[in-house]
Every structure is written in C-alpha cells, then in structure tokens.
Design an enzyme around this catalytic site. Structure first.
Site, PDB file in Angstrom:
ATOM      1  N   GLY A  46       0.846  -1.181   0.000  1.00 40.36           N
ATOM      2  CA  GLY A  46       0.000   0.000   0.000  1.00 40.36           C
ATOM      3  C   GLY A  46       0.884   1.235   0.000  1.00 40.36           C
ATOM      4  O   GLY A  46       2.051   1.156   0.388  1.00 40.36           O
ATOM      5  N   GLN A  51       3.512  10.010   1.078  1.00 41.45           N
ATOM      6  CA  GLN A  51       4.786   9.282   1.140  1.00 41.45           C
ATOM      7  C   GLN A  51       5.667   9.561  -0.071  1.00 41.45           C
ATOM      8  O   GLN A  51       6.868   9.318  -0.043  1.00 41.45           O
ATOM      9  CB  GLN A  51       4.539   7.769   1.243  1.00 41.45           C
ATOM     10  CG  GLN A  51       3.902   7.361   2.553  1.00 41.45           C
ATOM     11  CD  GLN A  51       3.716   5.856   2.605  1.00 41.45           C
ATOM     12  OE1 GLN A  51       2.742   5.335   2.100  1.00 41.45           O
ATOM     13  NE2 GLN A  51       4.661   5.151   3.199  1.00 41.45           N
ATOM     14  N   HIS A 135      -4.163   1.796   7.598  1.00 42.07           N
ATOM     15  CA  HIS A 135      -2.794   2.319   7.683  1.00 42.07           C
ATOM     16  C   HIS A 135      -2.588   3.456   6.670  1.00 42.07           C
ATOM     17  O   HIS A 135      -2.048   4.514   7.012  1.00 42.07           O
ATOM     18  CB  HIS A 135      -1.815   1.157   7.414  1.00 42.07           C
ATOM     19  CG  HIS A 135      -0.369   1.546   7.368  1.00 42.07           C
ATOM     20  ND1 HIS A 135       0.562   1.114   8.286  1.00 42.07           N
ATOM     21  CD2 HIS A 135       0.324   2.335   6.494  1.00 42.07           C
ATOM     22  CE1 HIS A 135       1.745   1.619   7.981  1.00 42.07           C
ATOM     23  NE2 HIS A 135       1.628   2.359   6.894  1.00 42.07           N
ATOM     24  N   HIS A 139      -2.116   7.792   6.954  1.00 44.87           N
ATOM     25  CA  HIS A 139      -1.101   8.647   6.328  1.00 44.87           C
ATOM     26  C   HIS A 139      -1.715   9.962   5.843  1.00 44.87           C
ATOM     27  O   HIS A 139      -1.066  11.003   5.881  1.00 44.87           O
ATOM     28  CB  HIS A 139      -0.475   7.943   5.117  1.00 44.87           C
ATOM     29  CG  HIS A 139       0.685   7.047   5.454  1.00 44.87           C
ATOM     30  ND1 HIS A 139       1.836   7.497   6.064  1.00 44.87           N
ATOM     31  CD2 HIS A 139       0.891   5.725   5.244  1.00 44.87           C
ATOM     32  CE1 HIS A 139       2.687   6.493   6.223  1.00 44.87           C
ATOM     33  NE2 HIS A 139       2.137   5.395   5.733  1.00 44.87           N
TER      34      HIS A 139
HETATM   35 NI    NI Z   1       2.947   3.471   5.716  1.00 47.78          NI
END
Ligand code: NI
Length: 172
Positions: A46, A51, A135, A139
C-alpha cells in the site's frame, strides 16, 4: 511513469493533513501511475500520496497474490464509514524503514471513495486488506503506525528514528 523517492520519517509532509482531490486531472492520473510504479518497485502492499511528497488524499493498495504484481486499486478521498471488531497484528511502513510493531486496528471496515473516473464507490474489507486501508488512510491524516502504540513504545521508536535520521544526514 517514474519511480518516486519515498519520504522517510521525520519528513514534514508525512505529518500533514492531506488535501482532498477536487478534480481528477492529468496531474492526478500521473501521480497515481507513479505511485503504482513506486509501490511495486518497493515491494509494498500500500502507499499514500504524502509518502511520495504530495499532500493529497490518494492511496493505493496492491493486489498481492494476483498474477500481475503491478496491479493495484486507487482510492481517491477515501473515508472510513463503518468499522467493527478489533485485531492486533504486526505492521511496517515504507516511510519507517526497518521498524515493525503490533498495532490494534478494526477487523472489518467499509470505505467510501472516488475511483479514477470520479465515480463514488464503496469497498468492504476485512483482515489484512482492512488493515492496509486503515494504515494508508492514517497517512492522509498525518499519522504513522507507531503513533498508535502506547506512549512509551511510541516515544522510544521516535527517539531512535530521529537519532538515525540525524546520523544519516551528518554522514552524507
Ligand atoms: Ni505506511
């Protein structure tokens, strides 16, 4: 397409509340393609847009176990609309290299999101897929998995990561 560098904690973009996507334009399409290629190269399951340095509400999840490992689903502006049950299982993160910890998450969730055609959809997931979705959505809210641990564990990991980041900076 391009493989993007994956931002590492304590990069500030990882702590920001990501901005909703209003229009799915070429820029958004390219970002999703690049995220797919980046996740595949990193062998991740993922990835969230922050990110890769872009603070927008886009996540992708891998379809592991399928014939084509590069296949993934993109979720634009995802929102958890139902959560039930509880499960404790180990997690890691591409932005927190070499650390894993057991995190408590909902066992089953329902997520509403937009697909690449801007169509509103819902997805129900359980177990590992539900965990990956939670998760990645974290983020988008500037949360990393270890921030869901007890304060003692969280502070310990934070101190180590910051120390390591300083060490890496002074070494380069
Ligand atoms: Ni992560």
């Amino acid at each position: 397409m391009a493989i993007l560098p994956i931002r590492q904690y304590p990069d500030h973009v990882l702590k920001k509340n990501a901005v909703p996507v209003e229009h799915i334009d070429l820029e958004v399409e390219k970002l999703i393609e690049d995220m797919g290629e980046t996740m595949c190269a990193a062998k991740g399951v993922g990835l969230a847009a922050p990110q890769t340095g872009t603070s927008r509400r886009i996540i992708i999840i891998g379809m592991s176990g399928q014939e084509k490992p590069e296949q993934f689903i993109e979720l634009i502006n995802p929102q958890i609309i139902m959560a039930e049950g509880e499960e404790l299982a180990e997690e890691g993160c591409l932005s927190v290299a070499d650390y894993k910890a057991k995190v408590r998450r909902a066992l089953k969730i329902k997520v509403s999101y937009h697909d690449k055609q801007a169509i509103q959809r819902e997805m129900e997931a359980e177990g590992i897929i539900a965990r990956i979705l939670q998760h990645e959505i974290d983020h988008l809210n500037g949360l990393l998995f270890f921030e869901r641990l007890s304060r003692i564990k969280r502070d310990l990991i934070k101190r180590r990561l910051i120390k390591r980041a300083k060490h890496n900076n002074s070494a380069s």
